[in-house]
Design a protein around this motif. Structure first.
Motif, PDB file in Angstrom:
ATOM      1  N   LYS A 158       0.849  -1.177   0.000  1.00  9.95           N
ATOM      2  CA  LYS A 158       0.000   0.000   0.000  1.00  9.95           C
ATOM      3  C   LYS A 158       0.894   1.240   0.000  1.00  9.95           C
ATOM      4  O   LYS A 158       1.733   1.417   0.870  1.00  9.95           O
ATOM      5  CB  LYS A 158      -0.915   0.005   1.222  1.00  9.95           C
ATOM      6  N   LYS A 159       0.726   2.088  -1.040  1.00 10.38           N
ATOM      7  CA  LYS A 159       1.503   3.324  -1.162  1.00 10.38           C
ATOM      8  C   LYS A 159       0.547   4.481  -1.418  1.00 10.38           C
ATOM      9  O   LYS A 159      -0.280   4.406  -2.333  1.00 10.38           O
ATOM     10  CB  LYS A 159       2.493   3.247  -2.323  1.00 10.38           C
ATOM     11  N   LEU A 160       0.668   5.497  -0.616  1.00 11.07           N
ATOM     12  CA  LEU A 160      -0.158   6.700  -0.773  1.00 11.07           C
ATOM     13  C   LEU A 160      -1.644   6.369  -0.891  1.00 11.07           C
ATOM     14  O   LEU A 160      -2.368   6.926  -1.718  1.00 11.07           O
ATOM     15  CB  LEU A 160       0.307   7.519  -1.977  1.00 11.07           C
ATOM     16  N   GLY A 161      -2.092   5.405  -0.088  1.00 15.40           N
ATOM     17  CA  GLY A 161      -3.501   5.066  -0.046  1.00 15.40           C
ATOM     18  C   GLY A 161      -3.997   4.143  -1.147  1.00 15.40           C
ATOM     19  O   GLY A 161      -5.179   3.855  -1.214  1.00 15.40           O
ATOM     20  N   GLU A 162      -3.121   3.669  -2.021  1.00 18.24           N
ATOM     21  CA  GLU A 162      -3.563   2.724  -3.055  1.00 18.24           C
ATOM     22  C   GLU A 162      -2.679   1.492  -3.045  1.00 18.24           C
ATOM     23  O   GLU A 162      -1.525   1.533  -2.661  1.00 18.24           O
ATOM     24  CB  GLU A 162      -3.597   3.359  -4.443  1.00 18.24           C
TER      25      GLU A 162
END
Length: 56
Positions: free
Chosen positions: A17-21
């Protein structure tokens, strides 16, 4: 027999999960992928291998 062959069941699949995605990657090929994609280099995870053996 069910078809388990997809990226999400491969030992080379990673999810992060990166920056909410969610980012899905094939660590072997070095590409982003999707959980339902299928490639010829698929190697099933141990849990999937056991399920496949059980169904034989």
């Amino acid at each position: 027999m069910k078809n388990y062959q997809c990226c999400a069941t491969c030992i080379h699949f990673s999810a992060e999960k990166k920056l909410g995605e969610m980012i899905y990657r094939c660590e072997r090929l070095g590409f982003t992928t999707k959980t339902h994609y299928q490639f010829n280099c698929w190697v099933p995870k141990e849990k999937v291998r056991k399920l496949m053996e059980k169904e034989k």
